[in-house]
Write an enzyme that holds these catalytic residues in place. Structure first.
Site, PDB file in Angstrom:
ATOM      1  N   ARG A   1     -36.983  -9.612   0.092  1.00 20.83           N
ATOM      2  CA  ARG A   1     -34.923  -9.632   1.215  1.00 20.83           C
ATOM      3  C   ARG A   1     -35.751 -10.645   2.100  1.00 20.83           C
ATOM      4  NH1 ARG A   1     -33.659  -5.162   0.436  1.00 20.83           N
ATOM      5  NH2 ARG A   1     -35.372  -4.160   1.059  1.00 20.83           N
TER       6      ARG A   1
ATOM      7  N   THR B   1     -22.939  -5.503   6.154  1.00 23.06           N
ATOM      8  CA  THR B   1     -23.845  -4.910   5.519  1.00 23.06           C
ATOM      9  C   THR B   1     -23.824  -3.683   6.601  1.00 23.06           C
ATOM     10  OG1 THR B   1     -25.742  -3.317   5.175  1.00 23.06           O
ATOM     11  CG2 THR B   1     -25.697  -5.051   6.903  1.00 23.06           C
ATOM     12  N   ASN B   2     -23.673  -2.003   6.800  1.00 21.43           N
ATOM     13  CA  ASN B   2     -24.129  -1.657   8.303  1.00 21.43           C
ATOM     14  C   ASN B   2     -25.074  -0.517   7.966  1.00 21.43           C
ATOM     15  OD1 ASN B   2     -21.279  -1.110   9.335  1.00 21.43           O
ATOM     16  ND2 ASN B   2     -20.272  -0.730   7.555  1.00 21.43           N
ATOM     17  N   ASN B   3     -26.544  -1.560   6.848  1.00 17.00           N
ATOM     18  CA  ASN B   3     -27.747  -0.683   7.651  1.00 17.00           C
ATOM     19  C   ASN B   3     -28.085  -1.318   8.375  1.00 17.00           C
ATOM     20  OD1 ASN B   3     -30.545  -0.891   7.652  1.00 17.00           O
ATOM     21  ND2 ASN B   3     -29.964  -0.451   4.729  1.00 17.00           N
ATOM     22  N   GLN B   4     -28.783  -0.914   9.744  1.00 13.67           N
ATOM     23  CA  GLN B   4     -28.816  -1.367  11.024  1.00 13.67           C
ATOM     24  C   GLN B   4     -30.506  -0.852  10.897  1.00 13.67           C
ATOM     25  OE1 GLN B   4     -26.728  -0.978  13.040  1.00 13.67           O
ATOM     26  NE2 GLN B   4     -28.315  -1.798  15.159  1.00 13.67           N
TER      27      GLN B   4
ATOM     28  N   ASP C   1     -27.375  -8.363  -2.130  1.00 12.89           N
ATOM     29  CA  ASP C   1     -27.429  -7.276  -3.279  1.00 12.89           C
ATOM     30  C   ASP C   1     -28.514  -7.545  -3.822  1.00 12.89           C
ATOM     31  OD1 ASP C   1     -26.307  -4.590  -4.666  1.00 12.89           O
ATOM     32  OD2 ASP C   1     -25.990  -5.896  -6.394  1.00 12.89           O
ATOM     33  N   THR C   2     -29.846  -5.997  -3.990  1.00 13.62           N
ATOM     34  CA  THR C   2     -30.880  -5.995  -4.419  1.00 13.62           C
ATOM     35  C   THR C   2     -31.084  -5.608  -5.880  1.00 13.62           C
ATOM     36  OG1 THR C   2     -32.704  -6.336  -2.240  1.00 13.62           O
ATOM     37  CG2 THR C   2     -33.302  -5.525  -3.935  1.00 13.62           C
TER      38      THR C   2
HETATM   39  P1  IMP Z   1     -29.099  -2.995  -2.116  1.00 14.43           P
HETATM   40  O1  IMP Z   1     -28.655  -3.801  -2.389  1.00 14.43           O
HETATM   41  O2  IMP Z   1     -30.254  -3.307  -1.132  1.00 14.43           O
HETATM   42  O3  IMP Z   1     -28.197  -2.177  -1.507  1.00 14.43           O
HETATM   43  O4  IMP Z   1     -30.531  -2.382  -3.168  1.00 14.43           O
HETATM   44  C1  IMP Z   1     -30.356  -1.574  -4.528  1.00 14.43           C
HETATM   45  C2  IMP Z   1     -30.710  -0.128  -4.381  1.00 14.43           C
HETATM   46  O5  IMP Z   1     -32.338  -1.129  -5.216  1.00 14.43           O
HETATM   47  C3  IMP Z   1     -31.080   0.752  -3.489  1.00 14.43           C
HETATM   48  O6  IMP Z   1     -30.468   1.711  -3.288  1.00 14.43           O
HETATM   49  C4  IMP Z   1     -32.797   0.868  -4.002  1.00 14.43           C
HETATM   50  O7  IMP Z   1     -33.108   1.967  -5.138  1.00 14.43           O
HETATM   51  C5  IMP Z   1     -33.308  -0.995  -4.691  1.00 14.43           C
HETATM   52  N1  IMP Z   1     -34.027  -1.395  -3.706  1.00 14.43           N
HETATM   53  C6  IMP Z   1     -33.503  -2.166  -2.422  1.00 14.43           C
HETATM   54  N2  IMP Z   1     -34.309  -2.646  -1.649  1.00 14.43           N
HETATM   55  C7  IMP Z   1     -35.317  -2.573  -2.226  1.00 14.43           C
HETATM   56  C8  IMP Z   1     -36.487  -1.971  -1.465  1.00 14.43           C
HETATM   57  O8  IMP Z   1     -37.227  -3.217  -0.434  1.00 14.43           O
HETATM   58  N3  IMP Z   1     -37.553  -0.985  -1.485  1.00 14.43           N
HETATM   59  C9  IMP Z   1     -37.568  -0.362  -2.784  1.00 14.43           C
HETATM   60  N4  IMP Z   1     -36.352  -0.363  -3.472  1.00 14.43           N
HETATM   61  C10 IMP Z   1     -35.398  -0.557  -3.723  1.00 14.43           C
END
Ligand code: IMP
Length: 197
Positions: free
Chosen positions: A179, A9-12, A70-71
């Protein structure tokens, strides 16, 4: 001995949060730290698939042991949509506002408001792949509330609370979130390894 591990990731914000949880035995590197500047493909149709794709990409092309996350937001009345497509629910612009608006529209008239956030972390370490999952159950409200957080936070009330993630704020959210739960499982796994080493 300190072990280097890439977090794909590059999410600080994510890096700092996870780094604090991992402790001193692990030196966490970002994609930028290993000079991986390209967009890693996320073309799978499951969270597990995408997390594995990212971790395998780093291992194959850069040689580092690695983990990736991934979320998705899974809404029961929408057959678990937006799920793996949460970031681009309303289009490739990855626009949080547009995504929330689309969710509100899709949920109009739905009685079942149950939903969950699910995070999957894929780890590749010493030639072995492992998956860790974190889930927070909750519900989708009918209009945005709160200003903290990101993504769908203003629409999601975690089970056992009356406020949205965006009203609860980052401290509370980060202690109960999907997470955080997945990272706790990852850190527990890594600490059993380092105590054996
Ligand atoms: P990522 O896999 O963390 O990049 O998450 C993918 C997408 O899921 C993000 O762009 C958000 O739209 C949503 N998302 C992920 N985590 C959260 C959270 O903690 N709260 C709200 N939306 C989230």
């Amino acid at each position: 001995m300190t072990k280097e591990l890439v977090f794909a990731t590059n999410n600080q914000h994510k890096l700092e949060e996870v780094s604090a949880m991992l402790g001193q035995d692990i030196k966490l590197l970002s994609l930028k730290d290993i000079n991986c500047l390209e967009d890693i493909p996320e073309t799978a149709d499951t969270l597990e698939g995408n997390a594995l794709l990212k971790a395998r990409y780093v291992k194959k092309n850069y040689g580092f042991d690695c983990f990736a996350d991934d979320t998705g937001l899974e809404v029961e009345a929408l057959n678990n949509a937006p799920g793996v497509y949460s970031a681009r629910y309303a289009g490739e612009a990855h626009d949080f506002e547009a995504n929330m608006q689309k969710l509100l529209t899709e949920m109009q008239g739905k009685e079942n408001r149950m939903a969950r956030f699910r995070t999957v972390i894929a780890l590749i370490l010493d030639g072995r792949e492992s998956l860790f999952e974190g889930i927070v159950d909750g519900s989708i409200i009918t209009g945005r509330r709160g200003a903290a957080g990101f993504g769908y936070d203003p629409l999601f009330v975690p089970k056992g609370y009356t406020e949205t993630f965006a009203e609860l704020g980052n401290n509370i959210k980060n202690s109960i979130s999907h997470r955080a739960l997945a990272v706790q499982k990852l850190t527990a796994f890594l600490s059993t390894l380092s105590s054996k080493a």
